[in-house]
Write a protein that holds these residues in place. Structure first.
Motif, PDB file in Angstrom:
ATOM      1  N   ARG A 137       0.843  -1.318   0.097  1.00  0.00           N
ATOM      2  CA  ARG A 137       0.027   0.012   0.156  1.00  0.00           C
ATOM      3  C   ARG A 137       0.979   1.355   0.029  1.00  0.00           C
ATOM      4  NH1 ARG A 137      -3.254  -3.710   0.729  1.00  0.00           N
ATOM      5  NH2 ARG A 137      -5.162  -3.796   1.936  1.00  0.00           N
ATOM      6  N   HIS A 138       0.315   2.377  -0.744  1.00  0.00           N
ATOM      7  CA  HIS A 138       1.102   3.623  -0.556  1.00  0.00           C
ATOM      8  C   HIS A 138       0.027   4.491  -0.264  1.00  0.00           C
ATOM      9  CE1 HIS A 138       3.339   6.997  -1.961  1.00  0.00           C
ATOM     10  NE2 HIS A 138       2.154   7.662  -2.496  1.00  0.00           N
ATOM     11  N   TYR A 139       0.492   5.261   0.754  1.00  0.00           N
ATOM     12  CA  TYR A 139      -0.304   6.497   1.457  1.00  0.00           C
ATOM     13  C   TYR A 139       0.295   7.557   1.002  1.00  0.00           C
ATOM     14  CZ  TYR A 139      -1.873   2.290   4.130  1.00  0.00           C
ATOM     15  OH  TYR A 139      -2.459   1.172   4.378  1.00  0.00           O
ATOM     16  N   PRO A 140      -0.220   8.683   0.273  1.00  0.00           N
ATOM     17  CA  PRO A 140       0.231   9.960  -0.012  1.00  0.00           C
ATOM     18  C   PRO A 140       0.421  10.724   1.269  1.00  0.00           C
ATOM     19  CG  PRO A 140      -1.579   9.285  -1.511  1.00  0.00           C
ATOM     20  CD  PRO A 140      -1.516   8.337  -0.293  1.00  0.00           C
ATOM     21  N   ALA A 141       1.435  11.737   1.224  1.00  0.00           N
ATOM     22  CA  ALA A 141       1.630  12.486   2.178  1.00  0.00           C
ATOM     23  C   ALA A 141       0.225  13.220   2.818  1.00  0.00           C
ATOM     24  CB  ALA A 141       2.693  13.593   2.161  1.00  0.00           C
ATOM     25  N   ALA A 142      -0.461  13.473   1.904  1.00  0.00           N
ATOM     26  CA  ALA A 142      -1.864  14.243   2.293  1.00  0.00           C
ATOM     27  C   ALA A 142      -2.697  13.273   3.221  1.00  0.00           C
ATOM     28  CB  ALA A 142      -2.326  14.832   1.244  1.00  0.00           C
ATOM     29  N   GLU A 143      -2.443  12.110   3.238  1.00  0.00           N
ATOM     30  CA  GLU A 143      -3.382  11.369   4.016  1.00  0.00           C
ATOM     31  C   GLU A 143      -2.836  11.132   5.586  1.00  0.00           C
ATOM     32  OE1 GLU A 143      -4.268   7.663   1.882  1.00  0.00           O
ATOM     33  OE2 GLU A 143      -5.109   8.715   0.291  1.00  0.00           O
ATOM     34  N   ILE A 144      -1.337  11.399   5.720  1.00  0.00           N
ATOM     35  CA  ILE A 144      -0.930  11.158   6.961  1.00  0.00           C
ATOM     36  C   ILE A 144      -1.318  12.050   8.014  1.00  0.00           C
ATOM     37  CG2 ILE A 144       1.357  10.425   8.125  1.00  0.00           C
ATOM     38  CD1 ILE A 144       0.181   8.599   6.026  1.00  0.00           C
ATOM     39  N   PRO A 145      -1.681  11.871   9.243  1.00  0.00           N
ATOM     40  CA  PRO A 145      -2.121  12.977   9.951  1.00  0.00           C
ATOM     41  C   PRO A 145      -0.990  13.794  10.556  1.00  0.00           C
ATOM     42  CG  PRO A 145      -3.119  10.972  10.823  1.00  0.00           C
ATOM     43  CD  PRO A 145      -2.091  10.495   9.535  1.00  0.00           C
ATOM     44  N   MET A 146      -1.223  15.009  10.784  1.00  0.00           N
ATOM     45  CA  MET A 146      -0.118  16.094  11.251  1.00  0.00           C
ATOM     46  C   MET A 146      -0.986  16.678  12.507  1.00  0.00           C
ATOM     47  SD  MET A 146       2.753  17.449  10.936  1.00  0.00           S
ATOM     48  CE  MET A 146       3.358  17.363   9.120  1.00  0.00           C
ATOM     49  N   VAL A 147      -0.176  16.371  13.749  1.00  0.00           N
ATOM     50  CA  VAL A 147      -0.944  17.056  14.730  1.00  0.00           C
ATOM     51  C   VAL A 147       0.276  18.156  15.413  1.00  0.00           C
ATOM     52  CG1 VAL A 147      -1.369  16.928  17.177  1.00  0.00           C
ATOM     53  CG2 VAL A 147      -1.857  15.002  15.524  1.00  0.00           C
ATOM     54  N   GLU A 148      -0.123  19.287  15.623  1.00  0.00           N
ATOM     55  CA  GLU A 148       0.694  20.355  16.305  1.00  0.00           C
ATOM     56  C   GLU A 148       0.374  20.590  17.719  1.00  0.00           C
ATOM     57  OE1 GLU A 148       2.799  24.556  14.927  1.00  0.00           O
ATOM     58  OE2 GLU A 148       1.604  23.564  13.564  1.00  0.00           O
ATOM     59  N   ARG A 149       1.712  20.351  18.772  1.00  0.00           N
ATOM     60  CA  ARG A 149       1.337  20.746  19.948  1.00  0.00           C
ATOM     61  C   ARG A 149       2.410  21.649  20.339  1.00  0.00           C
ATOM     62  NH1 ARG A 149      -0.336  16.011  22.721  1.00  0.00           N
ATOM     63  NH2 ARG A 149      -2.206  15.233  21.569  1.00  0.00           N
ATOM     64  N   ASP A 150       2.149  23.148  20.491  1.00  0.00           N
ATOM     65  CA  ASP A 150       2.998  24.015  21.255  1.00  0.00           C
ATOM     66  C   ASP A 150       4.267  23.915  20.502  1.00  0.00           C
ATOM     67  OD1 ASP A 150       1.007  24.668  23.113  1.00  0.00           O
ATOM     68  OD2 ASP A 150       1.740  23.065  24.532  1.00  0.00           O
ATOM     69  N   GLY A 151       4.275  24.124  19.226  1.00  0.00           N
ATOM     70  CA  GLY A 151       5.509  24.395  18.487  1.00  0.00           C
ATOM     71  C   GLY A 151       6.175  23.287  18.078  1.00  0.00           C
ATOM     72  N   VAL A 152       5.607  22.070  18.281  1.00  0.00           N
ATOM     73  CA  VAL A 152       5.966  20.556  17.799  1.00  0.00           C
ATOM     74  C   VAL A 152       4.946  20.151  16.931  1.00  0.00           C
ATOM     75  CG1 VAL A 152       6.668  18.309  18.445  1.00  0.00           C
ATOM     76  CG2 VAL A 152       7.122  20.429  20.186  1.00  0.00           C
ATOM     77  N   LYS A 153       5.477  19.798  15.622  1.00  0.00           N
ATOM     78  CA  LYS A 153       4.919  19.105  14.640  1.00  0.00           C
ATOM     79  C   LYS A 153       4.784  17.702  14.556  1.00  0.00           C
ATOM     80  CE  LYS A 153       4.707  23.242  11.587  1.00  0.00           C
ATOM     81  NZ  LYS A 153       5.013  23.591  10.242  1.00  0.00           N
TER      82      LYS A 153
END
Length: 291
Positions: A137-153
């Motif tokens: 399986r290939h998962y494009p970057a847009a499908e991978i969750p990004m969470v931001e916590r106080d200056g940490v991605k």
């Protein structure tokens, strides 16, 4: 040293056509969660006309996980898959009972030259899945969750963490996150995963006040929450681990298995070229001979 750190692992340098730092496996530390292999490749700058050519080779009993920061690979496998991977995307290949693949520099980057930088890992499959059908399986970057916590991605590559769950299909509970820290920022890492490793790619990071050397892994103790704090240059860190494996694993060349006979059968099949072929590829990497 922080009381939450079980051990710190130093990198071992390897050359697989590109320089890599191998962190796992090491004597006494064969895995962290389901991760049984952890390579940091590059960064390496390739001039125009240069490229990487990892010829067709087999796997059993594991999933390969490719994650890039710079550059690209063209993946081809015996299922007929042809897939380019670029930074932020995930290629997950579950070998099961057997698969063959190659990884090469794409033609456009080979012509222009490029920087290659990324992480390649192996995740051992549960014993019940060791003889399963292979899949990719290939998962494009847009499908991978990004969470931001106080200056940490936090890029949640696979599994779950920090309130997010990746769509990447895993065979067991997995923790795999790329954390990018702005200078001076901190992140609390809870003990919700049984086994956890912290790898410093670049920058400066401290674990509960204990500095971690660049390109080293800190294996954390079970049940111990920690705070990661970046220095004045920020930091980029890989967090990985998950549930422990359901028993020890043997690793022999590109094969991972819970039983020696599965590896011996795979080695014999590769010697006799009884694995499926990668369409369009005529070369392959021979089975290494014993010293």
């Amino acid at each position: 040293m922080s009381a939450a750190i079980e051990v710190v692992l130093e990198p071992r340098t390897q050359d697989i056509g590109v320089p890599v730092r191998r962190l796992i496996p090491q004597r006494g530390h064969r895995q962290c969660g389901p991760f049984v292999f952890f390579d940091h490749m590059g960064p390496v700058e390739m001039a125009p006309g240069q490229g990487i050519d990892v010829r067709p080779h087999p796997h059993i009993g594991l999933a390969t996980v490719t994650y890039l920061f710079d550059g690209a690979f063209m993946h081809r496998d015996s299922l007929g898959t042809v897939q380019r991977i670029e930074p932020g995307a995930v290629n997950w290949m579950s070998a099961g009972r057997g698969i063959v693949h190659s990884e090469r520099s794409p033609d456009d980057l080979r012509a222009s030259g490029a920087v290659l930088h990324g992480i390649q890992t192996w995740v051992a499959l549960p014993q019940a899945d060791e003889q399963s059908e292979p899949w990719f399986r290939h998962y494009p970057a847009a499908e991978i969750p990004m969470v931001e916590r106080d200056g940490v991605k936090l890029h949640v590559i696979a599994g779950d963490g920090f309130g997010a769950t990746s769509p990447v299909q895993t065979a067991s509970r997995t923790f795999y996150v790329c954390a990018t820290f702005e200078p001076g920022r901190s992140l609390a890492v809870p003990a919700e995963h049984v086994e956890r490793g912290v790898y410093l790619i670049d920058g400066d990071i401290a674990i509960d006040g204990t500095p971690l050397a660049q390109h080293h892994v800190a294996v954390l103790k079970h049940g111990e929450p920690v705070v990661l704090s970046a220095g004045t240059h920020g930091a980029r860190v890989m967090l990985f681990g998950g549930d422990p494996l359901d028993g020890p694993r043997l690793i022999d060349w590109n094969f991972v298995a819970s039983r020696r006979e599965l590896i011996d059968e795979a080695k014999q099949a590769w010697r006799e070229q009884n694995f499926p072929r990668v369409p369009g590829e005529t070369d392959w990497i021979p089975l290494p001979t014993a010293p």
